[in-house]
Design a protein around this motif. Structure first.
Motif, PDB file in Angstrom:
ATOM      1  N   THR A 159       0.844  -1.192   0.000  1.00 44.00           N
ATOM      2  CA  THR A 159       0.000   0.000   0.000  1.00 44.00           C
ATOM      3  C   THR A 159       0.879   1.242   0.000  1.00 44.00           C
ATOM      4  O   THR A 159       1.834   1.346   0.787  1.00 44.00           O
ATOM      5  CB  THR A 159      -0.925   0.027   1.227  1.00 44.00           C
ATOM      6  N   VAL A 160       0.559   2.153  -0.886  1.00 48.26           N
ATOM      7  CA  VAL A 160       1.227   3.459  -0.965  1.00 48.26           C
ATOM      8  C   VAL A 160       0.189   4.507  -0.607  1.00 48.26           C
ATOM      9  O   VAL A 160      -0.908   4.521  -1.170  1.00 48.26           O
ATOM     10  CB  VAL A 160       1.790   3.706  -2.376  1.00 48.26           C
ATOM     11  N   SER A 161       0.495   5.361   0.343  1.00 47.26           N
ATOM     12  CA  SER A 161      -0.470   6.387   0.761  1.00 47.26           C
ATOM     13  C   SER A 161       0.261   7.645   1.184  1.00 47.26           C
ATOM     14  O   SER A 161       1.436   7.608   1.543  1.00 47.26           O
ATOM     15  CB  SER A 161      -1.336   5.863   1.917  1.00 47.26           C
ATOM     16  N   GLY A 162      -0.449   8.772   1.126  1.00 44.10           N
ATOM     17  CA  GLY A 162       0.186  10.018   1.521  1.00 44.10           C
ATOM     18  C   GLY A 162      -0.683  11.229   1.273  1.00 44.10           C
ATOM     19  O   GLY A 162      -1.895  11.115   1.062  1.00 44.10           O
ATOM     20  N   GLY A 163      -0.057  12.376   1.263  1.00 42.93           N
ATOM     21  CA  GLY A 163      -0.764  13.639   1.189  1.00 42.93           C
ATOM     22  C   GLY A 163      -1.066  14.111  -0.218  1.00 42.93           C
ATOM     23  O   GLY A 163      -1.277  15.303  -0.441  1.00 42.93           O
ATOM     24  N   VAL A 164      -1.069  13.194  -1.168  1.00 41.01           N
ATOM     25  CA  VAL A 164      -1.455  13.530  -2.536  1.00 41.01           C
ATOM     26  C   VAL A 164      -2.604  12.614  -2.936  1.00 41.01           C
ATOM     27  O   VAL A 164      -2.836  11.572  -2.322  1.00 41.01           O
ATOM     28  CB  VAL A 164      -0.273  13.373  -3.516  1.00 41.01           C
ATOM     29  N   ASP A 165      -3.346  12.996  -3.970  1.00 44.13           N
ATOM     30  CA  ASP A 165      -4.557  12.243  -4.291  1.00 44.13           C
ATOM     31  C   ASP A 165      -4.242  10.924  -4.989  1.00 44.13           C
ATOM     32  O   ASP A 165      -3.104  10.629  -5.356  1.00 44.13           O
ATOM     33  CB  ASP A 165      -5.528  13.083  -5.117  1.00 44.13           C
ATOM     34  N   ASP A 166      -5.292  10.117  -5.191  1.00 40.84           N
ATOM     35  CA  ASP A 166      -5.129   8.775  -5.734  1.00 40.84           C
ATOM     36  C   ASP A 166      -4.475   8.776  -7.109  1.00 40.84           C
ATOM     37  O   ASP A 166      -3.666   7.886  -7.415  1.00 40.84           O
ATOM     38  CB  ASP A 166      -6.498   8.084  -5.826  1.00 40.84           C
ATOM     39  N   ALA A 167      -4.817   9.753  -7.937  1.00 41.09           N
ATOM     40  CA  ALA A 167      -4.280   9.780  -9.293  1.00 41.09           C
ATOM     41  C   ALA A 167      -2.760   9.931  -9.285  1.00 41.09           C
ATOM     42  O   ALA A 167      -2.049   9.253 -10.042  1.00 41.09           O
ATOM     43  CB  ALA A 167      -4.922  10.912 -10.093  1.00 41.09           C
ATOM     44  N   VAL A 168      -2.269  10.817  -8.432  1.00 41.38           N
ATOM     45  CA  VAL A 168      -0.817  11.018  -8.339  1.00 41.38           C
ATOM     46  C   VAL A 168      -0.148   9.754  -7.806  1.00 41.38           C
ATOM     47  O   VAL A 168       0.896   9.315  -8.317  1.00 41.38           O
ATOM     48  CB  VAL A 168      -0.502  12.224  -7.435  1.00 41.38           C
ATOM     49  N   LEU A 169      -0.742   9.158  -6.773  1.00 44.77           N
ATOM     50  CA  LEU A 169      -0.169   7.947  -6.194  1.00 44.77           C
ATOM     51  C   LEU A 169      -0.173   6.796  -7.201  1.00 44.77           C
ATOM     52  O   LEU A 169       0.752   5.985  -7.240  1.00 44.77           O
ATOM     53  CB  LEU A 169      -0.943   7.544  -4.944  1.00 44.77           C
ATOM     54  N   ARG A 170      -1.225   6.747  -8.006  1.00 46.93           N
ATOM     55  CA  ARG A 170      -1.282   5.687  -9.020  1.00 46.93           C
ATOM     56  C   ARG A 170      -0.162   5.870 -10.038  1.00 46.93           C
ATOM     57  O   ARG A 170       0.490   4.892 -10.435  1.00 46.93           O
ATOM     58  CB  ARG A 170      -2.645   5.692  -9.709  1.00 46.93           C
ATOM     59  N   ASP A 171       0.083   7.105 -10.461  1.00 43.61           N
ATOM     60  CA  ASP A 171       1.175   7.366 -11.393  1.00 43.61           C
ATOM     61  C   ASP A 171       2.523   6.956 -10.789  1.00 43.61           C
ATOM     62  O   ASP A 171       3.359   6.324 -11.455  1.00 43.61           O
ATOM     63  CB  ASP A 171       1.212   8.843 -11.771  1.00 43.61           C
ATOM     64  N   LEU A 172       2.718   7.309  -9.516  1.00 43.46           N
ATOM     65  CA  LEU A 172       3.961   6.947  -8.844  1.00 43.46           C
ATOM     66  C   LEU A 172       4.104   5.426  -8.749  1.00 43.46           C
ATOM     67  O   LEU A 172       5.184   4.870  -8.957  1.00 43.46           O
ATOM     68  CB  LEU A 172       4.006   7.570  -7.446  1.00 43.46           C
ATOM     69  N   SER A 173       2.997   4.761  -8.425  1.00 41.74           N
ATOM     70  CA  SER A 173       3.025   3.309  -8.294  1.00 41.74           C
ATOM     71  C   SER A 173       3.297   2.643  -9.632  1.00 41.74           C
ATOM     72  O   SER A 173       4.038   1.650  -9.712  1.00 41.74           O
ATOM     73  CB  SER A 173       1.699   2.808  -7.718  1.00 41.74           C
TER      74      SER A 173
END
Length: 458
Positions: free
Chosen positions: A276-290
């Protein structure tokens, strides 16, 4: 009865039918034998009951949700169980200080929901969250899947209120993130398994909930690849990794078969990672990072297949598979479980050596491995369809092999479940003489008469 006169008839149970829920053990390894259960509603009542029991030589077994796995809440004949289940209030939530004050009997799931209702996060995540209690979580220094990001219970507690073995009340309910005034007494009681005092209240840390969360499930060919994937994740998504779970192919296969849920991939893999990746940015940004991180993992040959959850529901389904592994293991026959911790660099050698030695001696064994790879905590569980010629002591034989290798690699024989009754001898085998002397001195100085939770840990 004197105790009834002190606190009221409904504070003391003696009927065998009423006692039954307090005498069972999660694994059926131990059977409680207490002749009474004490059910206080306030800290003052806990103090009165502890003092009265001490005066009459009745020893006390503190008990939370009774979900422990090492017999830490099992009672013996002549002892009294002291249950905190009636002390279950959420006392206060301070969103400015990011703290939460709760009674020890508060159910973990209710604590998490109360924090969420105020826009905050209490991050302890356990499979038993619907029944385990905060006091028990503190007493065992509970871990779970979010330790990687937020730490274990020891890191989540700021202050405690504790009733000592002589009935005195220590009020350490300071909602301070920094307090450098002498010994940090609360750390004595976190992880003490009820042997030093009865935790009655706690000040807990709260966090801002993540703005976005992404879950990924990966298929890999080796444990070495999983560890390399973890190192890559720390570099590619620094500070955003909140969970990194390892699951063996055998564990996932049996879980899917037992639950009827389709496996995440068409092809089977030797190992899997749920992260799981989580943080202070929205899901779209986290998905790109993932996606970038997993793309790099594919390029380096670390991952053979991967999916990123498209929705909260899919994420919950993936996590449900992880949480269902212990239930699936029960269907495999008799099981012996080992909650261990190892340095990350030693996990692959440990798994190879343990499997080789166990199967060479016991070829019918089935080995189920899963756990919190990010913090080195493995649940190394060994199943046997039929005891047969191995005899009733097969668990001891398996444990000797597993724990000898754990010691060889400078690991721990208990990562998050505690010592209780089950691992007392292991503690003595794996701690140094100096460590044992210090533990015994602490116990003797605070509870010289052995009033609280006798026969546990030491």
């Amino acid at each position: 009865m004197h105790l009834r006169r002190l606190c009221g008839d409904d504070r003391v149970l003696t009927d065998r039918v009423d006692l039954e829920p307090y005498l069972t053990d999660e694994r059926d390894y131990f059977r409680g034998a207490a002749e009474m259960v004490l059910l206080p509603r306030t800290t003052e009542e806990v103090s009165i009951l502890v003092r009265a029991c001490a005066a009459r030589g009745v020893r006390i077994v503190p008990q939370g949700g009774n979900t422990g796995l090492v017999g830490g809440a099992a009672s013996a004949e002549g002892e009294a169980v002291l249950s905190l289940r009636r002390m279950n209030r959420i006392v206060d939530i301070d969103c400015e200080s990011m703290t939460m004050t709760v009674e020890a009997g508060a159910i973990l799931a209710n604590v998490c929901k109360a924090a969420e209702a105020r826009g905050c996060l209490f991050p302890l995540s356990l499979g038993s969250s619907g029944s385990c209690q905060i006091g028990g979580n503190i007493a065992t220094n509970a871990g779970g899947s979010n330790v990687l990001r937020y730490g274990s219970m020891r890191e989540l507690v700021l202050g405690l209120e504790v009733v000592l073995p002589d009935g005195r009340i220590w009020n350490g309910m300071r909602a301070l993130y920094k307090d450098n005034t002498g010994y940090a007494l609360r750390h004595l009681f976190v992880g003490s398994e009820g042997t030093l005092g009865v935790v009655t209240k706690a000040v807990l840390k709260l966090f801002d909930p993540p703005k976005g969360t992404t879950t990924a499930f990966c298929g890999l060919r080796s444990v070495e690849a999983a560890i390399a994937l973890f190192s890559l994740a720390r570099r590619k998504v620094p500070g955003l990794l909140s969970a990194f779970e390892l699951i063996s192919g055998f564990s996932l296969e049996e879980t899917c078969r037992h639950s009827g849920v389709a496996p995440p991939f068409k092809e089977e893999h030797a190992w899997y990672v749920l992260l799981t990746v989580s943080g202070g940015v929205d899901d779209a940004v986290l998905r790109d990072l993932s996606e970038d991180f997993l793309g790099a993992a594919f390029e380096q040959g670390l991952v053979d297949d991967a999916i990123i959850a498209e929705s909260l529901a899919q994420s919950q389904t993936l996590w449900a598979l992880r949480e269902a592994i212990p239930e699936a293991e029960k269907m495999l026959g008799q099981t012996t479980k080992h909650d261990i911790a190892l340095p990350l660099s030693k996990i692959a050698p440990f798994l190879a050596e343990a499997e080789s030695r166990l199967l060479a001696t016991f070829p019918d064994l089935m080995i189920s491995v899963f756990g919190h790879l990010g913090d080195g905590n493995l649940h190394y569980n060994v199943c046997l369809p039929e005891v047969g010629s191995m005899g009733g002591d097969w668990r001891d034989s398996v444990a000797d092999v597993v724990y000898s290798i754990v010691g060889q690699y400078n690991g721990s024989v208990s990562a998050e479940h505690g010592i209780g009754k089950l691992k007392r001898m292991l503690l003595r085998q794996h701690k140094t003489a100096v460590e044992l002397d210090l533990l015994e001195r602490i116990k003797a100085s605070i509870d010289p008469d052995g009033q609280l939770n006798p026969g546990k840990m030491l």
